[in-house]
Every structure is written in structure tokens, then in C-alpha cells.
Design a protein around this motif. Structure first.
Motif, PDB file in Angstrom:
ATOM      1  N   VAL A  30     -21.757  -6.408  -0.363  1.00 25.24           N
ATOM      2  CA  VAL A  30     -21.337  -7.281  -1.460  1.00 25.24           C
ATOM      3  C   VAL A  30     -22.457  -7.377  -2.495  1.00 25.24           C
ATOM      4  O   VAL A  30     -22.229  -7.253  -3.694  1.00 25.24           O
ATOM      5  N   GLU A  53      -7.166  -6.452  -1.311  1.00 25.98           N
ATOM      6  CA  GLU A  53      -6.518  -5.691  -0.234  1.00 25.98           C
ATOM      7  C   GLU A  53      -7.127  -6.037   1.128  1.00 25.98           C
ATOM      8  O   GLU A  53      -7.803  -7.034   1.275  1.00 25.98           O
ATOM      9  N   SER A  54      -6.860  -5.189   2.112  1.00 25.22           N
ATOM     10  CA  SER A  54      -7.320  -5.454   3.468  1.00 25.22           C
ATOM     11  C   SER A  54      -8.773  -5.002   3.607  1.00 25.22           C
ATOM     12  O   SER A  54      -9.429  -4.717   2.620  1.00 25.22           O
ATOM     13  N   GLY A  55      -9.261  -4.891   4.835  1.00 24.64           N
ATOM     14  CA  GLY A  55     -10.601  -4.367   5.045  1.00 24.64           C
ATOM     15  C   GLY A  55     -11.672  -5.416   4.835  1.00 24.64           C
ATOM     16  O   GLY A  55     -11.398  -6.564   4.523  1.00 24.64           O
ATOM     17  N   SER A  56     -12.948  -5.004   5.041  1.00 23.82           N
ATOM     18  CA  SER A  56     -14.039  -5.980   4.992  1.00 23.82           C
ATOM     19  C   SER A  56     -15.308  -5.385   4.416  1.00 23.82           C
ATOM     20  O   SER A  56     -15.477  -4.172   4.377  1.00 23.82           O
ATOM     21  N   PHE A  57     -16.189  -6.254   3.949  1.00 24.08           N
ATOM     22  CA  PHE A  57     -17.509  -5.869   3.440  1.00 24.08           C
ATOM     23  C   PHE A  57     -18.588  -6.536   4.273  1.00 24.08           C
ATOM     24  O   PHE A  57     -18.408  -7.661   4.738  1.00 24.08           O
ATOM     25  N   LYS A  58     -19.722  -5.862   4.409  1.00 25.86           N
ATOM     26  CA  LYS A  58     -20.892  -6.532   4.950  1.00 25.86           C
ATOM     27  C   LYS A  58     -21.574  -7.268   3.792  1.00 25.86           C
ATOM     28  O   LYS A  58     -21.403  -6.891   2.625  1.00 25.86           O
ATOM     29  N   LEU A  59     -22.375  -8.285   4.123  1.00 26.00           N
ATOM     30  CA  LEU A  59     -23.052  -9.061   3.082  1.00 26.00           C
ATOM     31  C   LEU A  59     -23.879  -8.151   2.165  1.00 26.00           C
ATOM     32  O   LEU A  59     -23.848  -8.281   0.941  1.00 26.00           O
ATOM     33  N   ARG A  81     -11.638  -3.282  -1.560  1.00 24.99           N
ATOM     34  CA  ARG A  81     -12.258  -3.209  -2.887  1.00 24.99           C
ATOM     35  C   ARG A  81     -12.810  -4.566  -3.277  1.00 24.99           C
ATOM     36  O   ARG A  81     -12.419  -5.592  -2.733  1.00 24.99           O
ATOM     37  N   ILE A  82     -13.724  -4.550  -4.253  1.00 26.81           N
ATOM     38  CA  ILE A  82     -14.227  -5.807  -4.801  1.00 26.81           C
ATOM     39  C   ILE A  82     -14.337  -5.654  -6.309  1.00 26.81           C
ATOM     40  O   ILE A  82     -14.716  -4.595  -6.802  1.00 26.81           O
ATOM     41  N   MET A  88       0.854  -1.210   0.000  1.00 24.69           N
ATOM     42  CA  MET A  88       0.000   0.000   0.000  1.00 24.69           C
ATOM     43  C   MET A  88       0.882   1.251   0.000  1.00 24.69           C
ATOM     44  O   MET A  88       1.859   1.342   0.713  1.00 24.69           O
ATOM     45  N   GLN A 130     -13.639 -10.985  -6.762  1.00 26.82           N
ATOM     46  CA  GLN A 130     -12.405 -10.951  -5.984  1.00 26.82           C
ATOM     47  C   GLN A 130     -12.444  -9.758  -5.052  1.00 26.82           C
ATOM     48  O   GLN A 130     -12.479  -8.612  -5.486  1.00 26.82           O
ATOM     49  N   LYS A 131     -12.434 -10.048  -3.746  1.00 27.91           N
ATOM     50  CA  LYS A 131     -12.234  -8.972  -2.791  1.00 27.91           C
ATOM     51  C   LYS A 131     -10.733  -8.730  -2.732  1.00 27.91           C
ATOM     52  O   LYS A 131      -9.962  -9.688  -2.716  1.00 27.91           O
TER      53      LYS A 131
END
Lengths: 266, 226
Positions: free
Chosen positions: A239, A230-236, A212-213, A1, A227-228
């Protein structure tokens, strides 16, 4: 990064929360997309793509080789990406690193999984001779979202690629035919910044994004790769919102790809 | 419908986990998931090598995924291939959100995932084991990362594809979540699915991750007690 000033990070994040972007785009708006098919005459197929400040050239070449033993009647496609030092101060020369490999594999997956390329038709002599199609991504200028610029370039280059026809004995004829493509899969990359989803992240946005996605869709509304990154997260829910957004934006870009190809073939 | 190995559509393969299996690593774990056999080891926080990767606001995290030559049907050439490099990268992204990296600026945490025997679903099994190894290394975390895949086989959405299903299946979605909040930290997909099928598969995979979480907690309790 890559490193970025905190003040810039704060600014981009605060803008995103308000639904705004530094370049005054809508959150769900792509930068200007310019596609020049058949840009490289030495290649069997090629495309020059500009997505805002990002510039990429994709070339398609092919070779004749032996098939894999487990699929003796099918040709092969391989995708590679070069992130050369000229394209960004963050790139270094040498063998492909993690980012180049991910880029090539995500682009490859979208095309492969959509079953767009009819690999059975790349077979010249079953068990002996098949066409090996090389998709090479050359990045010129990285101003963010290399994934979509490369994905758009790859499918455009494949779509306008032409190959020599071989007879049943494996000898070249003087006839030429297009690559057997059944679908036009298109990738769409969405960044998450300050809890908001932003389509087509520009370089500074990429530097501050939480995650990112990338979602690849075909013209029938199917999802063929995700493809998700890098780091971090998504909620359902995020997505699923990204999937719906990618379907709509993918269709918009698909129309631009087809229009660009149609213009050069006239 | 019946699956090739007789499981129900929402049933995981047999999973066994063990924490603290290696002596030299700061933290380690072993997982058997169906026919997968995988070790995970953690070193750190430690000095950053090479130096230029050091960050002054958080630890640098690196995950390396590798397969032994004897882990698959046909011998795999040793050393990193493109698939391993990509899995290493997405695994880093899957675990980073769980770790309090900001507690350790100018240092690095290295996670190693070594596949001894591969049988579909190695990245999810690897992430699950790596999480246990991180806990075993005493690295502070926001919660456990639990992983599980769901996919489409014979037009049905099923949990945790085995090798046969993976080869013949229509789509596969490996997923990892921070179990406490159900935030998705790993998501990949290949194959062909409609939007509704994606939603159904994600729901099923999240349920699978929650079962994996229970097994992770049990493995940790076995090692460290309640």
C-alpha cells in the motif's frame, strides 16, 4: 469479473513476475495519454481523454438550485458515470450498476476531498440560490483503467469550465468566469498481479489482477482519497509503495493536464 | 490530547458482538460498536439467482449493505442509494479473499448487512459482524476478517472515529485485514493526509483490527465453546 482464458491469465501473470507486460510497457509506465479540453462546445467545460485504447468524455454542466439546509452558503457538485453498452460487451443498458457507481464516487471523492472546488464561491444568494455543478462521465471504449481516464477527464473539464456570473439578486450578467478550482487532484490506479504492482492496468490485466488500489493526490504531495477495489489483498508495504508511486505518477499526469489546458487557452 | 468522548488515541469505542442471533438465516451475528447497532445475515451456498451470474470455478459472492430509514438523524429513504451500493461492493471485496469460494462452484453466498442505528464506522462494524455470520453459517474460511478505521482529527492520528470526530475530522481510513496474515482486504480513505500520516494511520488501524479479532474470537467461543 469478466471471463478470460486461463492461458492468457498465466501469460500475463508470468510476464508480470518477470517485470514485463504484454504491450511491452514498464510496470510503472502509463499508456499514451491524450487530452482534448473543451471537446464539447455545448458543455460549460469538457474533456476527451484517451488512455491507450480507453476513451472517455467528461462534460461539466451547471444548474441553479437551492442549497442543502445544513450548508446554506455553499454550492454543490455531483458526479455520475455512464457505462453504456457501446463501450464494452460487458456493459448493459439500465440504471447505473455497482461499477458505474463506484467509478463516479471514487472520481468525486478525489475532487471533493482535495477541497479543490471552492463551493462557497458557487453560492449566488445565501440560503436561496447556489450553483449545482454536474460532472458527467461518458465512457466510449473500455480498454481498462476507466478510473484514471475519468478522473483526468473530470478535473480537466472542471478546470476549463466557464460559468455566467450572477449579480447579488440572482440575475445573470453577461460576464463569464472560470469555476473556482484551488487544486488539481489526480487519481492513479495500480493493479497487483503475481505480487507485482502495475500502473494503469489495461483491460486484460484488469481481468487477471488480484486486486487494485486507486490513490488520489494533490500538487502538494497530500493523499486525498484511496480505494482498494475488487477482491484480493495488499500487504501494508505494498500500500505504501502504491501511495509513493501514485504521488510520482499523479504529478506526471498533472503536468500533462495543465499543458493540454494551456495549449487550448492560447 | 483528549478526545470528545474521553478515549485515548488508540482506544476503540465499546464493542459487543453476538453470534447466531437470527433463526432463518444460515448464519448471523449482531454487533454494537459505540452507538452503531448492526445485524449481519448469511444465506448459502445456494442456487445462483439470476442464473447468468453463476461461475463454474467458484461461488458467486454478493454483499448487500443497507440502512433502515430510522438509523440516522434525518429519515433515510428506504432502498439502495449510491453510498450503500458502493459499500456493498467494497464489502464483497473485503470478505471474498477470506472465503474458500472455489469449494462451491455454480452456487452463491449472499451476505446481508442491515444497519439499525448508524453512528460512524458502520462499514467496518458491518464487515466484522458479517465475518462472524459466515463462520456461524459454517462456510469454510482462510481466517477471520477484522475491520477498524483510523483517521485524523485536530492534526492527530486517532483510532475508530466517533460521529463527532467523523463530521469534523480531517481524514478517515476504514480498513479490514485478514487477521492471520495482516493482509489488507478493505482500504478506503477520504480527507487530506501526508504520506507519513497515512502510514501512521494504517499502522494504528491494523492494531485496532487485531483488538477486534480478539473480540470476534471471544464471541465465537461464547457461542461454540473452546
Amino acid at each position: 469479473m469478466d471471463a478470460i482464458a486461463n492461458i492468457k491469465k498465466e501469460n500475463i501473470t508470468n510476464l508480470a513476475i518477470e517485470g514485463k507486460r504484454a504491450d511491452e510497457r514498464d510496470l510503472k509506465e502509463y499508456r499514451e495519454l491524450k487530452i482534448i479540453p473543451n471537446y464539447i462546445k455545448k458543455a460549460e467545460g469538457s474533456a476527451y481523454v484517451e488512455l491507450g485504447g480507453t476513451k472517455v468524455i467528461v462534460g461539466v454542466k451547471y444548474d441553479i438550485g437551492t442549497p442543502f439546509p445544513d450548508i446554506p452558503n455553499e454550492g454543490v457538485m455531483t458526479t455520475s458515470a455512464e457505462l453504456p453498452p457501446m463501450a464494452s460487451p460487458e456493459f448493459e443498458s439500465g440504471p447505473p450498476g455497482e461499477d458505474a457507481i463506484e467509478l463516479a464516487r471514487v472520481v468525486d471523492r478525489g475532487i471533493r476531498e482535495s477541497k479543490s472546488l471552492d463551493t462557497a464561491k458557487l453560492c449566488i444568494k445565501p440560503g436561496e440560490l447556489v450553483r449545482i455543478v454536474f460532472v458527467d462521465i461518458q465512457v466510449l471504449d473500455d480498454d481498462g483503467n476507466l478510473l484514471d481516464a475519468s478522473g483526468i477527464g473530470a478535473i480537466t473539464a472542471l478546470k476549463c469550465a466557464k460559468m455566467v456570473v450572477y449579480d447579488d439578486d440572482g440575475n445573470p450578467t453577461d460576464k463569464i468566469e472560470p469555476l473556482p478550482l484551488r487544486k488539481v487532484p489526480v487519481t492513479c490506479t495500480i493493479a497487483k498481479i503475481g505480487g507485482q504492482l502495475l500502473v494503469d492496468p489495461q483491460k486484460d490485466e484488469e481481468k487477471v489482477m488480484d486486486t487494485r488500489i486507486t490513490v488520489t493526490t494533490d500538487e502538494d504531495g497530500n493523499i486525498v482519497a484511496m480505494q482498494k477495489g475488487e477482491s484480493g489483498s495488499f500487504k501494508l508495504g505494498e500500500v505504501m509503495e502504491a501511495v509513493r508511486l501514485a504521488t510520482v505518477k499523479g504529478q506526471e499526469n498533472r503536468e500533462k493536464i495543465l499543458k493540454a489546458i494551456e495549449e487550448v487557452s492560447d | 490530547m483528549t478526545r470528545c468522548d474521553g478515549r485515548k488515541k488508540n482506544e476503540l469505542r465499546d464493542v459487543k458482538m453476538e453470534v447466531g442471533v437470527l433463526k432463518r438465516a444460515d448464519g448471523s451475528a449482531y454487533i454494537e460498536w459505540g452507538n452503531n447497532k448492526i445485524f449481519a445475515g448469511v444465506y448459502g451456498p445456494k442456487e445462483v439467482i439470476p442464473r447468468f451470474l453463476a461461475r463454474n470455478d467458484r461461488a458467486y459472492l454478493r454483499c448487500k449493505y443497507s440502512m433502515t430509514p430510522f438509523s440516522v438523524e434525518e429519515r433515510k429513504r428506504p432502498g439502495p442509494d449510491r453510498r450503500s451500493v458502493e459499500i456493498g461492493k467494497v464489502t464483497t471485496g473485503a470478505l471474498a479473499p477470506a472465503i474458500l469460494l472455489e469449494n462451491y462452484p455454480n452456487s452463491m453466498i449472499e451476505i446481508l448487512i442491515d444497519v439499525m442505528q448508524a453512528d460512524a464506522g458502520t462499514r467496518c462494524a458491518g464487515i466484522t459482524a458479517a465475518t462472524l455470520a459466515l463462520v456461524d453459517a459454517g462456510i469454510p474460511m482462510r481466517g477471520l476478517v477484522s475491520a477498524c478505521a483510523a483517521g485524523k482529527v485536530d492534526d492527530e492520528i486517532v483510532l475508530d472515529l466517533c460521529k463527532e470526530e467523523d463530521n469534523l475530522g480531517q481524514a478517515d481510513i476504514p480498513l479490514a485485514i485478514l487477521s492471520r496474515t495482516e493482509e489488507i482486504t478493505l482500504l478506503q480513505m477520504d480527507g487530506i493526509m501526508t504520506e507519513n500520516e497515512v502510514e501512521e494511520a494504517l499502522g494504528l488501524a491494523i492494531e485496532g483490527c487485531k483488538s477486534v479479532y480478539q473480540m470476534q474470537m471471544d464471541a465465537l467461543k461464547t457461542k461454540y465453546g473452546d
